[in-house]
Motif scaffolding. Structure first.
Motif, PDB file in Angstrom:
ATOM      1  N   GLN A  50       0.833  -1.208   0.000  1.00 31.15           N
ATOM      2  CA  GLN A  50       0.000   0.000   0.000  1.00 31.15           C
ATOM      3  C   GLN A  50       0.867   1.258   0.000  1.00 31.15           C
ATOM      4  O   GLN A  50       0.564   2.222  -0.718  1.00 31.15           O
ATOM      5  CB  GLN A  50      -0.938  -0.004   1.201  1.00 31.15           C
ATOM      6  CG  GLN A  50      -2.024  -1.065   1.102  1.00 31.15           C
ATOM      7  CD  GLN A  50      -2.930  -1.037   2.307  1.00 31.15           C
ATOM      8  OE1 GLN A  50      -3.688  -0.092   2.487  1.00 31.15           O
ATOM      9  NE2 GLN A  50      -2.833  -2.072   3.137  1.00 31.15           N
ATOM     10  N   SER A  51       1.936   1.247   0.773  1.00 28.00           N
ATOM     11  CA  SER A  51       2.849   2.388   0.819  1.00 28.00           C
ATOM     12  C   SER A  51       3.546   2.580  -0.523  1.00 28.00           C
ATOM     13  O   SER A  51       3.705   3.709  -1.009  1.00 28.00           O
ATOM     14  CB  SER A  51       3.894   2.190   1.925  1.00 28.00           C
ATOM     15  OG  SER A  51       3.272   2.122   3.187  1.00 28.00           O
ATOM     16  N   TYR A  52       3.961   1.479  -1.120  1.00 32.52           N
ATOM     17  CA  TYR A  52       4.601   1.498  -2.435  1.00 32.52           C
ATOM     18  C   TYR A  52       3.690   2.140  -3.478  1.00 32.52           C
ATOM     19  O   TYR A  52       4.120   2.988  -4.260  1.00 32.52           O
ATOM     20  CB  TYR A  52       4.967   0.063  -2.831  1.00 32.52           C
ATOM     21  CG  TYR A  52       5.200  -0.167  -4.302  1.00 32.52           C
ATOM     22  CD1 TYR A  52       6.426   0.149  -4.893  1.00 32.52           C
ATOM     23  CD2 TYR A  52       4.197  -0.716  -5.101  1.00 32.52           C
ATOM     24  CE1 TYR A  52       6.636  -0.082  -6.249  1.00 32.52           C
ATOM     25  CE2 TYR A  52       4.405  -0.951  -6.446  1.00 32.52           C
ATOM     26  CZ  TYR A  52       5.623  -0.629  -7.018  1.00 32.52           C
ATOM     27  OH  TYR A  52       5.829  -0.847  -8.364  1.00 32.52           O
ATOM     28  N   THR A  53       2.415   1.747  -3.492  1.00 34.09           N
ATOM     29  CA  THR A  53       1.507   2.294  -4.504  1.00 34.09           C
ATOM     30  C   THR A  53       1.290   3.798  -4.305  1.00 34.09           C
ATOM     31  O   THR A  53       1.221   4.551  -5.276  1.00 34.09           O
ATOM     32  CB  THR A  53       0.147   1.557  -4.532  1.00 34.09           C
ATOM     33  OG1 THR A  53      -0.482   1.648  -3.264  1.00 34.09           O
ATOM     34  CG2 THR A  53       0.322   0.103  -4.916  1.00 34.09           C
ATOM     35  N   ILE A  54       1.231   4.248  -3.070  1.00 32.02           N
ATOM     36  CA  ILE A  54       1.102   5.684  -2.791  1.00 32.02           C
ATOM     37  C   ILE A  54       2.372   6.413  -3.228  1.00 32.02           C
ATOM     38  O   ILE A  54       2.305   7.444  -3.908  1.00 32.02           O
ATOM     39  CB  ILE A  54       0.809   5.932  -1.298  1.00 32.02           C
ATOM     40  CG1 ILE A  54      -0.586   5.411  -0.942  1.00 32.02           C
ATOM     41  CG2 ILE A  54       0.944   7.414  -0.955  1.00 32.02           C
ATOM     42  CD1 ILE A  54      -0.873   5.336   0.549  1.00 32.02           C
ATOM     43  N   ALA A  55       3.523   5.883  -2.838  1.00 28.30           N
ATOM     44  CA  ALA A  55       4.794   6.518  -3.195  1.00 28.30           C
ATOM     45  C   ALA A  55       4.934   6.630  -4.714  1.00 28.30           C
ATOM     46  O   ALA A  55       5.366   7.669  -5.245  1.00 28.30           O
ATOM     47  CB  ALA A  55       5.964   5.734  -2.605  1.00 28.30           C
ATOM     48  N   LYS A  56       4.558   5.581  -5.396  1.00 26.96           N
ATOM     49  CA  LYS A  56       4.647   5.568  -6.857  1.00 26.96           C
ATOM     50  C   LYS A  56       3.736   6.642  -7.469  1.00 26.96           C
ATOM     51  O   LYS A  56       4.144   7.360  -8.381  1.00 26.96           O
ATOM     52  CB  LYS A  56       4.264   4.169  -7.353  1.00 26.96           C
ATOM     53  CG  LYS A  56       4.713   3.838  -8.740  1.00 26.96           C
ATOM     54  CD  LYS A  56       4.469   2.346  -8.995  1.00 26.96           C
ATOM     55  CE  LYS A  56       4.572   2.048 -10.472  1.00 26.96           C
ATOM     56  NZ  LYS A  56       4.289   0.658 -10.772  1.00 26.96           N
ATOM     57  N   LYS A  57       2.529   6.766  -6.944  1.00 23.62           N
ATOM     58  CA  LYS A  57       1.567   7.751  -7.465  1.00 23.62           C
ATOM     59  C   LYS A  57       2.027   9.187  -7.271  1.00 23.62           C
ATOM     60  O   LYS A  57       1.726  10.043  -8.099  1.00 23.62           O
ATOM     61  CB  LYS A  57       0.199   7.561  -6.815  1.00 23.62           C
ATOM     62  CG  LYS A  57      -0.590   6.422  -7.384  1.00 23.62           C
ATOM     63  CD  LYS A  57      -1.956   6.312  -6.738  1.00 23.62           C
ATOM     64  CE  LYS A  57      -2.659   5.079  -7.272  1.00 23.62           C
ATOM     65  NZ  LYS A  57      -3.926   4.820  -6.610  1.00 23.62           N
ATOM     66  N   ILE A  58       2.723   9.451  -6.178  1.00 21.15           N
ATOM     67  CA  ILE A  58       3.115  10.841  -5.904  1.00 21.15           C
ATOM     68  C   ILE A  58       4.559  11.145  -6.317  1.00 21.15           C
ATOM     69  O   ILE A  58       5.055  12.233  -6.072  1.00 21.15           O
ATOM     70  CB  ILE A  58       2.883  11.226  -4.426  1.00 21.15           C
ATOM     71  CG1 ILE A  58       3.819  10.454  -3.491  1.00 21.15           C
ATOM     72  CG2 ILE A  58       1.426  11.040  -4.046  1.00 21.15           C
ATOM     73  CD1 ILE A  58       3.842  10.977  -2.078  1.00 21.15           C
ATOM     74  N   GLY A  59       5.220  10.167  -6.925  1.00 19.35           N
ATOM     75  CA  GLY A  59       6.588  10.388  -7.386  1.00 19.35           C
ATOM     76  C   GLY A  59       7.640  10.322  -6.295  1.00 19.35           C
ATOM     77  O   GLY A  59       8.733  10.852  -6.443  1.00 19.35           O
ATOM     78  N   SER A 132       8.780   8.158   4.844  1.00 18.55           N
ATOM     79  CA  SER A 132       8.615   7.759   6.252  1.00 18.55           C
ATOM     80  C   SER A 132       7.211   8.092   6.734  1.00 18.55           C
ATOM     81  O   SER A 132       6.592   7.301   7.464  1.00 18.55           O
ATOM     82  CB  SER A 132       9.640   8.468   7.136  1.00 18.55           C
ATOM     83  OG  SER A 132      10.949   8.230   6.688  1.00 18.55           O
ATOM     84  N   TRP A 133       6.712   9.233   6.332  1.00 18.10           N
ATOM     85  CA  TRP A 133       5.343   9.615   6.688  1.00 18.10           C
ATOM     86  C   TRP A 133       4.342   8.648   6.070  1.00 18.10           C
ATOM     87  O   TRP A 133       3.369   8.251   6.717  1.00 18.10           O
ATOM     88  CB  TRP A 133       5.040  11.043   6.217  1.00 18.10           C
ATOM     89  CG  TRP A 133       5.662  12.094   7.076  1.00 18.10           C
ATOM     90  CD1 TRP A 133       6.785  12.827   6.797  1.00 18.10           C
ATOM     91  CD2 TRP A 133       5.210  12.532   8.359  1.00 18.10           C
ATOM     92  NE1 TRP A 133       7.046  13.690   7.832  1.00 18.10           N
ATOM     93  CE2 TRP A 133       6.103  13.534   8.798  1.00 18.10           C
ATOM     94  CE3 TRP A 133       4.147  12.168   9.170  1.00 18.10           C
ATOM     95  CZ2 TRP A 133       5.952  14.178  10.019  1.00 18.10           C
ATOM     96  CZ3 TRP A 133       3.994  12.806  10.392  1.00 18.10           C
ATOM     97  CH2 TRP A 133       4.901  13.805  10.807  1.00 18.10           C
ATOM     98  N   ILE A 134       4.575   8.288   4.815  1.00 21.39           N
ATOM     99  CA  ILE A 134       3.658   7.369   4.123  1.00 21.39           C
ATOM    100  C   ILE A 134       3.559   6.049   4.884  1.00 21.39           C
ATOM    101  O   ILE A 134       2.459   5.579   5.199  1.00 21.39           O
ATOM    102  CB  ILE A 134       4.109   7.120   2.661  1.00 21.39           C
ATOM    103  CG1 ILE A 134       3.948   8.391   1.825  1.00 21.39           C
ATOM    104  CG2 ILE A 134       3.335   5.955   2.043  1.00 21.39           C
ATOM    105  CD1 ILE A 134       4.633   8.323   0.463  1.00 21.39           C
ATOM    106  N   VAL A 135       4.697   5.435   5.184  1.00 26.76           N
ATOM    107  CA  VAL A 135       4.686   4.134   5.872  1.00 26.76           C
ATOM    108  C   VAL A 135       4.067   4.266   7.260  1.00 26.76           C
ATOM    109  O   VAL A 135       3.287   3.408   7.679  1.00 26.76           O
ATOM    110  CB  VAL A 135       6.095   3.507   5.919  1.00 26.76           C
ATOM    111  CG1 VAL A 135       6.131   2.277   6.821  1.00 26.76           C
ATOM    112  CG2 VAL A 135       6.568   3.148   4.510  1.00 26.76           C
ATOM    113  N   SER A 136       4.370   5.336   7.964  1.00 26.08           N
ATOM    114  CA  SER A 136       3.804   5.536   9.294  1.00 26.08           C
ATOM    115  C   SER A 136       2.280   5.611   9.238  1.00 26.08           C
ATOM    116  O   SER A 136       1.578   4.940  10.015  1.00 26.08           O
ATOM    117  CB  SER A 136       4.374   6.813   9.917  1.00 26.08           C
ATOM    118  OG  SER A 136       3.848   7.004  11.210  1.00 26.08           O
TER     119      SER A 136
END
Length: 172
Positions: A50-59, A132-136
């Motif tokens: 889930q964190s990976y998909t968010i990170a990917k979407k926001i660059g 770090s914020w995303i994973v948290s």
């Protein structure tokens, strides 16, 4: 995430984390209960993907996010039983996870920050990176979902079974 197994067919994600998923140290997480209704490996993969998909979407750095997300809870004890002099489990386990992660793979500064600060609020320092914020945040959300949804489901069926039994008694 709609399908909890969608990570299994995401080849880009698997290319990033497959070496970690092959490690016995990571696979051992399946032996530990996490949030009452899940196991630690399932939880870690969920947070990672889930964190990976968010990170990917926001660059953001999807690679560091996926890898550190998978390793954020790399510890081997029942947190409900084991106690530490250094502080609470919420404070101590990210440091233990980082030490364990460093034993199985190279961890860069961003990945270390993600792992150590995934419990922001229980930890002292602010997360340094947006990853770090995303994973948290994803970890918090996952913990609530892993506990509350099955709990509500089980509570509903316990109530439903009791109700059906009472109705059956009335009409018997």
């Amino acid at each position: 995430m709609k399908n909890p197994n969608s990570w299994r067919t995401d080849q880009d994600y698997l290319n990033i984390v497959d070496d970690l998923l092959q490690c016995d140290e990571v696979q051992q997480l399946a032996q530990y209960t996490q949030h009452h209704f899940s196991n630690r490996l399932r939880h870690s993969v969920s947070v990672s993907y889930q964190s990976y998909t968010i990170a990917k979407k926001i660059g953001a750095d999807a690679t560091a996010t996926a890898r550190a997300g998978l390793l954020h809870d790399l510890f081997y004890y029942d947190w409900r039983v084991t106690k530490f002099e250094e502080g609470s489990h919420a404070y101590v386990h990210p440091r233990i996870a980082l030490e364990n992660a460093q034993k199985i793979t190279h961890i860069n500064d961003k990945e270390a920050d993600i792992i150590v600060k995934h419990m922001f609020g229980a930890t002292i320092a602010l997360p340094k990176y947006r990853e770090s914020w995303i994973v948290s945040l994803v970890d918090d959300f996952a913990a609530v979902n892993e506990y509350m949804i099955p709990k509500a489901y089980l509570t509903y069926f316990a109530w439903h079974t009791k109700w059906v039994k009472k109705v059956a008694e009335v009409f018997a």
